[in-house]
Scaffold this motif. Structure first.
Motif, PDB file in Angstrom:
ATOM      1  N   VAL A   1       3.921   2.148 -15.538  1.00 31.68           N
ATOM      2  CA  VAL A   1       3.049   2.270 -14.371  1.00 31.68           C
ATOM      3  C   VAL A   1       2.305   0.948 -14.194  1.00 31.68           C
ATOM      4  O   VAL A   1       1.773   0.400 -15.155  1.00 31.68           O
ATOM      5  CB  VAL A   1       2.023   3.414 -14.546  1.00 31.68           C
ATOM      6  CG1 VAL A   1       1.088   3.497 -13.358  1.00 31.68           C
ATOM      7  CG2 VAL A   1       2.721   4.745 -14.776  1.00 31.68           C
TER       8      VAL A   1
ATOM      9  N   MET B   1      -0.918  -0.839 -12.443  1.00 30.64           N
ATOM     10  CA  MET B   1      -2.240  -0.436 -11.960  1.00 30.64           C
ATOM     11  C   MET B   1      -3.040  -1.666 -11.548  1.00 30.64           C
ATOM     12  O   MET B   1      -2.794  -2.762 -12.043  1.00 30.64           O
ATOM     13  CB  MET B   1      -3.019   0.259 -13.089  1.00 30.64           C
ATOM     14  CG  MET B   1      -2.365   1.446 -13.718  1.00 30.64           C
ATOM     15  SD  MET B   1      -2.517   2.943 -12.747  1.00 30.64           S
ATOM     16  CE  MET B   1      -4.275   3.234 -12.744  1.00 30.64           C
TER      17      MET B   1
ATOM     18  N   VAL C   1      -3.229   3.307  -8.827  1.00 28.69           N
ATOM     19  CA  VAL C   1      -1.811   3.152  -9.121  1.00 28.69           C
ATOM     20  C   VAL C   1      -1.186   2.278  -8.039  1.00 28.69           C
ATOM     21  O   VAL C   1      -1.297   2.563  -6.852  1.00 28.69           O
ATOM     22  CB  VAL C   1      -1.092   4.515  -9.173  1.00 28.69           C
ATOM     23  CG1 VAL C   1       0.417   4.337  -9.323  1.00 28.69           C
ATOM     24  CG2 VAL C   1      -1.644   5.377 -10.303  1.00 28.69           C
TER      25      VAL C   1
END
Length: 151
Positions: A62, A64, A120
């Motif tokens: 992910v 961020m 995100v």
């Protein structure tokens, strides 16, 4: 104004601004040893007299961004109000699939309280769900702060 120029201006005019989180003066390794996250880039600037510091990082597939913004005068802001302040300032824009930010409070080494707004950017192998966040290499910040690679 580019972030290094803003940092120089901020450091020369701290009395004018609310506090900026102390992350602006630390050394940024490529990878955080403790969590294994990868530090991708940074930015900073101000919304009026309120500085922000942005960190872009990746972990567990992910990507961020995290904005750090002083809580002074906006102590009771909701997540929606924080997101609106950041998007109204043009720091990023929401796209299809956007997930609401998470907002925490953190205290830096100077005992100042900040909102940590975690957004995100995207998941591995998928399109970005925000637009517009600009990040610069940590190498520039490390060099500006007098750190040399390998330290």
């Amino acid at each position: 104004m580019k972030p290094i120029e803003f940092l120089q201006h901020y450091r020369n005019n701290k009395d004018y601004y609310l506090p900026m989180i102390d992350h602006e003066s630390k050394f940024w390794p490529r990878r955080e040893e403790e969590l294994g996250d990868i530090n991708l880039g940074w930015d900073c600037g101000a919304i009026g007299r309120r500085p922000y510091f942005l960190e872009c990082w990746s972990g567990d597939r992910v990507t961020m961004i995290t904005f750090f913004i002083s809580t002074v005068g906006i102590e009771n802001y909701t997540t929606e109000e924080m997101e609106k302040m950041l998007t109204d300032a043009g720091l990023y824009a929401k796209k299809d699939g956007y997930k609401e930010a998470s907002v925490l409070r953190v205290i830096d080494s100077n005992d100042n309280t900040f909102f940590s707004v975690n957004i995100v950017v995207g998941l591995e192998d998928e399109d970005s769900i925000i637009d517009g966040a600009i990040v610069y290499p940590y190498k520039w910040l490390n060099e500006f702060n007098g750190y040399h690679q390998g330290e």
